[in-house]
Design a protein around this motif. Structure first.
Motif, short mmCIF file in Angstrom:
data_model
loop_
_atom_site.label_atom_id
_atom_site.label_comp_id
_atom_site.label_asym_id
_atom_site.label_seq_id
_atom_site.Cartn_x
_atom_site.Cartn_y
_atom_site.Cartn_z
N HIS A 193 36.13 37.60 39.28
CA HIS A 193 36.61 38.95 38.98
C HIS A 193 37.77 38.87 38.00
CE1 HIS A 193 39.69 42.12 39.66
NE2 HIS A 193 38.65 42.92 39.66
N ALA B 96 36.06 37.23 34.41
CA ALA B 96 35.22 37.14 35.61
C ALA B 96 34.25 35.98 35.50
CB ALA B 96 34.47 38.45 35.83
N ALA C 52 28.04 47.60 43.67
CA ALA C 52 28.06 46.24 44.22
C ALA C 52 27.09 46.13 45.40
CB ALA C 52 29.47 45.87 44.66
N LEU D 288 36.24 47.84 42.46
CA LEU D 288 35.97 46.41 42.27
C LEU D 288 37.21 45.58 42.56
CD1 LEU D 288 33.72 46.13 39.07
CD2 LEU D 288 33.05 46.31 41.47
N ASP D 289 38.38 46.11 42.19
CA ASP D 289 39.62 45.39 42.45
C ASP D 289 39.84 45.19 43.95
OD1 ASP D 289 39.93 45.50 39.73
OD2 ASP D 289 41.46 47.07 39.76
N SER E 20 37.41 46.64 34.87
CA SER E 20 37.21 45.61 35.87
C SER E 20 35.78 45.07 35.78
CB SER E 20 37.47 46.18 37.26
OG SER E 20 37.53 45.17 38.24
N ALA F 26 40.45 41.87 35.64
CA ALA F 26 40.77 43.26 35.33
C ALA F 26 41.74 43.34 34.16
CB ALA F 26 41.37 43.96 36.55
N GLU G 291 36.18 32.69 36.05
CA GLU G 291 36.51 32.44 37.44
C GLU G 291 35.27 32.02 38.23
OE1 GLU G 291 39.65 34.53 40.04
OE2 GLU G 291 37.78 35.58 40.51
N LEU H 111 31.11 36.55 46.31
CA LEU H 111 31.99 37.16 45.32
C LEU H 111 32.55 36.03 44.46
CD1 LEU H 111 33.83 39.64 47.72
CD2 LEU H 111 32.01 40.18 46.12
N ALA I 55 37.89 42.29 45.04
CA ALA I 55 38.54 41.06 44.58
C ALA I 55 39.75 40.72 45.44
CB ALA I 55 38.96 41.22 43.12
N LEU J 11 33.07 42.21 37.90
CA LEU J 11 32.84 41.40 39.09
C LEU J 11 31.52 40.65 38.95
CD1 LEU J 11 33.66 40.73 42.13
CD2 LEU J 11 32.16 42.64 42.74
#
Length: 417
Positions: free
Chosen positions: A264, A288, A352, A173-174, A404, A266, A291, A261, A177, A406
């Motif tokens: 996210h 997340a 995802a 996931l990072d 994490s 973490a 954001e 997207l 991001a 998302l």
């Protein structure tokens, strides 16, 4: 004075090489049907390891997808990555001429947990068995975590931001991001995702140190998160690559934006500290949501990390309730990875990809092999559930302590997202 243009990152292409399908069509059909492909490990040299069950990619022919000169230079995990990247770029209808003439407008970011273990083991065996002159020149690069990023960027001529994320499972996931933020800073296109190939003898032995690894012999019972029978996770190989592109640019060239997207975050809570992962995951989810400017009640489904360890499952169920409030006790939750295995960094990227397909079809895929839920979750099991899906939350945790989260929005959503 008009407001400055905000660059948003959208998914325009998806490429999958997974145990349940080596194309997006086969992957989604198997995922929505709840098909489990977990089976006994058959990879050479792994037959006698306590790791009995895994998700293997058995219908992939590297020579059909990768040039011969690259096959001998690279490990299986990079074969998967190059093939998936090709599929994603084709899906995005993105060729070299679509980059505005500048190779610096496209980059690559991948995540890797196991690296090229099979290649590395083979060359080390030659070193100790025959001598240094029998070790191939590519040993120094093929095993390396960044090998897939390097091969994709060189092969495609992408000279924009290129990197690799090493943050155990949550790194998948990072990586997405990182791609979204690169687009936000001005890069037009990023190829992002993860593929893994941990089913080789050396890699398998390394995994035996994980207390969370399932050693059950029955494929149907080996990986059952959120149940009283939970006995750990089973590993998997394969993965997915996504094309992440600036939304306005994609629409200008007439390409559908499949998902945005949107947010996210973490955190880190330490290796195997599963009770502490509850708080860490809550902070990641809230970050997340912030954001993404997303209220908890807007989440239509959660793709869970689903480790299969009682303490970890309990922590995740509680974290969802903590972070989403009253909505957290009613929001549908799914974990399709129980049908293919947990492919380390690749696992959340496959989630995802499945989340994008779920939004496109308004269908929540089920959690294979899981029936008797012992946690306060609305876990989707047995068969897919129809639902209007506009916003999805994907969760991931790593065995070494990374957390994490998302947030994905439907690609046809409001332009203000």
């Amino acid at each position: 004075m008009s407001a400055p243009h905000v660059r948003r990152a959208g998914v325009t292409g998806i490429g999958v090489v997974a145990p349940n399908g080596t194309s997006t069509d086969t992957f989604w059909k198997a995922t929505q049907a709840g098909v489990s492909v977990l089976d006994r490990v058959t990879r050479d040299g792994c037959e006698h390891l306590p790791m009995r069950v895994a998700g293997e990619v058995r219908s992939f022919e590297p020579a059909a997808a990768i040039e011969e000169r690259l096959l001998v230079q690279t490990d299986r995990f990079s074969h998967f990555a190059m093939a998936a990247a090709d599929l994603a770029l084709q899906d995005a209808r993105l060729g070299q001429t679509d980059l505005g003439g500048s190779p610096f407008s496209a980059g690559v970011v991948t995540a890797a947990g196991s690296g090229g273990g099979e290649f590395g083991q083979r060359e080390l065996q030659r070193l100790w068995g025959k001598g240094s002159r029998f070790v191939g020149p590519y040993q120094s690069i093929a095993w390396f975590y960044a090998a897939s990023t390097g091969q994709i960027s060189i092969r495609r001529g992408f000279k924009g931001p290129c990197s690799v994320v090493a943050a155990d499972e949550a790194g998948g996931l990072d990586a997405l991001a990182h791609a979204a933020r690169a687009v936000g800073r001005g890069t037009d296109v990023m190829v992002a995702g993860s593929t893994e190939a941990p089913l080789a003898p050396y890699s398998g032995v390394c995994q035996l140190g994980y207390e969370e690894l399932s050693t059950a012999e029955d494929p149907v019972r080996a990986y059952r998160p959120f149940t009283a029978d939970a006995c750990g996770f089973v590993p998997a190989e394969g993965g997915a690559m996504l094309v992440v592109e600036e939304v306005a640019s994609a629409r200008e060239r007439g390409v559908p934006v499949r998902a945005v997207l949107a947010g996210h975050a973490a955190t880190f809570t330490g290796a195997s500290r599963w009770e502490e992962s509850r708080e860490g995951l809550v902070h990641a989810i809230r970050g997340a949501l912030d954001e993404a400017a997303c209220a908890p009640e807007e989440i239509d489904v959660v793709f869970a990390d689903a480790l299969g360890v009682p303490a970890a499952d309990r922590a995740e169920a509680l974290a969802i309730a903590d972070a989403l409030g009253a909505h957290g006790r009613h929001v549908p939750v799914t974990a399709p990875k129980t049908g293919v295995g947990r492919g380390y960094c690749a696992a959340p990227v496959l989630d995802a990809a499945a989340a994008v397909f779920a939004m496109e079809h308004d269908l929540i895929p089920p959690t294979p092999n899981v029936f008797d839920i012992c946690h306060d979750l609305d876990l989707v099991t047995v068969r897919a559930r129809a639902a209007e899906l506009r916003t999805v939350l994907v969760l991931s945790r790593g065995l070494m302590g990374s957390n994490s989260a998302l947030v994905l929005r439907h690609g046809a959503g409001d332009a203000s997202w």
